[in-house]
Scaffold this motif. Sequence first.
Motif, PDB file in Angstrom:
ATOM      1  N   LEU A 169       0.822  -1.210   0.000  1.00  0.00           N
ATOM      2  CA  LEU A 169       0.000   0.000   0.000  1.00  0.00           C
ATOM      3  C   LEU A 169       0.854   1.258   0.000  1.00  0.00           C
ATOM      4  N   ARG A 170       1.961   1.212   0.724  1.00  0.00           N
ATOM      5  CA  ARG A 170       2.877   2.358   0.731  1.00  0.00           C
ATOM      6  C   ARG A 170       3.448   2.587  -0.663  1.00  0.00           C
ATOM      7  N   GLY A 171       3.823   1.489  -1.333  1.00  0.00           N
ATOM      8  CA  GLY A 171       4.342   1.613  -2.697  1.00  0.00           C
ATOM      9  C   GLY A 171       3.322   2.172  -3.659  1.00  0.00           C
ATOM     10  N   ILE A 172       2.071   1.734  -3.526  1.00  0.00           N
ATOM     11  CA  ILE A 172       1.009   2.250  -4.388  1.00  0.00           C
ATOM     12  C   ILE A 172       0.789   3.728  -4.115  1.00  0.00           C
ATOM     13  N   ARG A 173       0.773   4.094  -2.841  1.00  0.00           N
ATOM     14  CA  ARG A 173       0.568   5.496  -2.474  1.00  0.00           C
ATOM     15  C   ARG A 173       1.688   6.375  -3.045  1.00  0.00           C
ATOM     16  N   LEU A 174       2.938   5.897  -2.944  1.00  0.00           N
ATOM     17  CA  LEU A 174       4.054   6.670  -3.483  1.00  0.00           C
ATOM     18  C   LEU A 174       3.973   6.799  -4.998  1.00  0.00           C
ATOM     19  N   ARG A 175       3.603   5.711  -5.673  1.00  0.00           N
ATOM     20  CA  ARG A 175       3.497   5.759  -7.134  1.00  0.00           C
ATOM     21  C   ARG A 175       2.403   6.730  -7.571  1.00  0.00           C
ATOM     22  N   LEU A 176       1.277   6.708  -6.862  1.00  0.00           N
ATOM     23  CA  LEU A 176       0.207   7.654  -7.194  1.00  0.00           C
ATOM     24  C   LEU A 176       0.661   9.085  -6.946  1.00  0.00           C
ATOM     25  N   ARG A 177       1.416   9.294  -5.878  1.00  0.00           N
ATOM     26  CA  ARG A 177       1.937  10.630  -5.595  1.00  0.00           C
ATOM     27  C   ARG A 177       2.878  11.071  -6.706  1.00  0.00           C
ATOM     28  N   PHE A 178       3.776  10.158  -7.131  1.00  0.00           N
ATOM     29  CA  PHE A 178       4.703  10.505  -8.212  1.00  0.00           C
ATOM     30  C   PHE A 178       3.957  10.772  -9.506  1.00  0.00           C
ATOM     31  N   LEU A 179       2.829  10.078  -9.707  1.00  0.00           N
ATOM     32  CA  LEU A 179       2.088  10.224 -10.948  1.00  0.00           C
ATOM     33  C   LEU A 179       1.272  11.515 -10.974  1.00  0.00           C
ATOM     34  N   PHE A 180       0.592  11.825  -9.854  1.00  0.00           N
ATOM     35  CA  PHE A 180      -0.331  12.964  -9.858  1.00  0.00           C
ATOM     36  C   PHE A 180       0.256  14.239  -9.266  1.00  0.00           C
ATOM     37  N   ARG A 181       1.327  14.124  -8.502  1.00  0.00           N
ATOM     38  CA  ARG A 181       1.966  15.315  -7.938  1.00  0.00           C
ATOM     39  C   ARG A 181       3.419  15.351  -8.400  1.00  0.00           C
ATOM     40  N   LYS A 182       3.568  15.291  -9.693  1.00  0.00           N
ATOM     41  CA  LYS A 182       4.888  15.190 -10.305  1.00  0.00           C
ATOM     42  C   LYS A 182       5.765  16.388  -9.981  1.00  0.00           C
ATOM     43  N   ASP A 183       5.210  17.579  -9.991  1.00  0.00           N
ATOM     44  CA  ASP A 183       5.997  18.790  -9.736  1.00  0.00           C
ATOM     45  C   ASP A 183       6.605  18.772  -8.337  1.00  0.00           C
ATOM     46  N   ALA A 184       5.810  18.375  -7.352  1.00  0.00           N
ATOM     47  CA  ALA A 184       6.318  18.324  -5.976  1.00  0.00           C
ATOM     48  C   ALA A 184       7.418  17.274  -5.846  1.00  0.00           C
ATOM     49  N   ALA A 185       7.227  16.122  -6.470  1.00  0.00           N
ATOM     50  CA  ALA A 185       8.237  15.063  -6.411  1.00  0.00           C
ATOM     51  C   ALA A 185       9.532  15.506  -7.095  1.00  0.00           C
ATOM     52  N   GLU A 186       9.398  16.222  -8.212  1.00  0.00           N
ATOM     53  CA  GLU A 186      10.591  16.724  -8.919  1.00  0.00           C
ATOM     54  C   GLU A 186      11.329  17.755  -8.068  1.00  0.00           C
ATOM     55  N   ARG A 187      10.584  18.651  -7.409  1.00  0.00           N
ATOM     56  CA  ARG A 187      11.228  19.637  -6.533  1.00  0.00           C
ATOM     57  C   ARG A 187      11.977  18.960  -5.390  1.00  0.00           C
ATOM     58  N   GLU A 188      11.345  17.949  -4.784  1.00  0.00           N
ATOM     59  CA  GLU A 188      12.010  17.233  -3.697  1.00  0.00           C
ATOM     60  C   GLU A 188      13.277  16.547  -4.185  1.00  0.00           C
ATOM     61  N   MET A 189      13.212  15.958  -5.387  1.00  0.00           N
ATOM     62  CA  MET A 189      14.389  15.296  -5.931  1.00  0.00           C
ATOM     63  C   MET A 189      15.494  16.322  -6.202  1.00  0.00           C
ATOM     64  N   GLN A 207      17.342   7.894 -13.787  1.00  0.00           N
ATOM     65  CA  GLN A 207      17.349   6.630 -13.055  1.00  0.00           C
ATOM     66  C   GLN A 207      16.331   6.654 -11.920  1.00  0.00           C
ATOM     67  N   VAL A 208      16.243   7.764 -11.219  1.00  0.00           N
ATOM     68  CA  VAL A 208      15.266   7.890 -10.125  1.00  0.00           C
ATOM     69  C   VAL A 208      13.855   7.831 -10.691  1.00  0.00           C
ATOM     70  N   ARG A 209      13.603   8.518 -11.786  1.00  0.00           N
ATOM     71  CA  ARG A 209      12.269   8.493 -12.391  1.00  0.00           C
ATOM     72  C   ARG A 209      11.892   7.080 -12.831  1.00  0.00           C
ATOM     73  N   ASP A 210      12.864   6.361 -13.401  1.00  0.00           N
ATOM     74  CA  ASP A 210      12.601   4.984 -13.817  1.00  0.00           C
ATOM     75  C   ASP A 210      12.310   4.085 -12.622  1.00  0.00           C
ATOM     76  N   SER A 211      13.005   4.313 -11.509  1.00  0.00           N
ATOM     77  CA  SER A 211      12.824   3.447 -10.342  1.00  0.00           C
ATOM     78  C   SER A 211      11.483   3.689  -9.655  1.00  0.00           C
ATOM     79  N   ARG A 212      10.825   4.790  -9.936  1.00  0.00           N
ATOM     80  CA  ARG A 212       9.522   5.067  -9.320  1.00  0.00           C
ATOM     81  C   ARG A 212       8.442   4.114  -9.803  1.00  0.00           C
ATOM     82  N   GLY A 213       8.611   3.558 -10.994  1.00  0.00           N
ATOM     83  CA  GLY A 213       7.651   2.594 -11.514  1.00  0.00           C
ATOM     84  C   GLY A 213       6.423   3.198 -12.160  1.00  0.00           C
ATOM     85  N   VAL A 214       6.461   4.476 -12.494  1.00  0.00           N
ATOM     86  CA  VAL A 214       5.301   5.103 -13.139  1.00  0.00           C
ATOM     87  C   VAL A 214       5.622   5.539 -14.569  1.00  0.00           C
ATOM     88  N   ARG A 215       6.798   5.233 -15.037  1.00  0.00           N
ATOM     89  CA  ARG A 215       7.200   5.646 -16.384  1.00  0.00           C
ATOM     90  C   ARG A 215       6.246   5.124 -17.463  1.00  0.00           C
TER      91      ARG A 215
END
Length: 163
Positions: A10-30, A72-80
Motif C-alpha cells: 500500500l505504501r508503494g502504491i501510495r508513493l506511485r500515485l503521488r509521483f504520478l499525480f503530484r509530479k511537480d512536488a516530487a521533482e522539486r524534492e528530488m 534513473q530515479v524516475r525509472d525506479s519510481r515505476g510510473v514511467r
Amino acid sequence: MVLQRIRYALRGIRLRLRFLFRKDAAEREMDEELRFHLEQEFRQNLRSGMGHAEARRQAQLAFGGVERFKEQVRDSRGVRPLEELGHDLRYGLRQLRRAPLFTAVAVVTLAIGIGANTAVFSLMNGGLLRDRPYQDPESLVNIYTRVEGQSLYATSYEEDLED
C-alpha cells in the motif's frame, strides 16, 4: 508478516500515485535532495583543501551526471509506463484534432464495426450458444409436406398435422 507485506504494498502504491499525480512536488524534492548531496560533497572537498572552483568541479564529477541520475530515479519510481501512455494519448488526441475528417471516418468505422460485432454475437449467442427455451429441445421436429409431382417440400400447417 502478511500485514507487513500489505502495508509495504500500500505504501508503494501510495508513493506511485503521488509521483504520478503530484509530479511537480516530487521533482522539486528530488532537486533539493540532489543539491543537498552535491553541497555535502562540495563541502567535504573544501575541507580536504581544494579550492572553491576545483571543489565544485570534483563534487560534480564524483556525483556523476545529474540528469542521468534523475532519469534513473524516475525509472525506479515505476510510473514511467503510465506517464508514457499519457503522453501517447495526448499526442494521439492532438493529431485527431488536426484532421477532423479522418477522425470522423475513423469514429464511424469503429461504430459500424462494433455494432456489427455486437449484432452477430447477439444472434450467435441466442441461436447457437445458449440452450433453447424448451424443456427437451432435442425432441423437437419439423414436419414437411411433399406434393406429388414436385421435388420441393412445403412447410406443414395445422390442417396437415390434423390429417
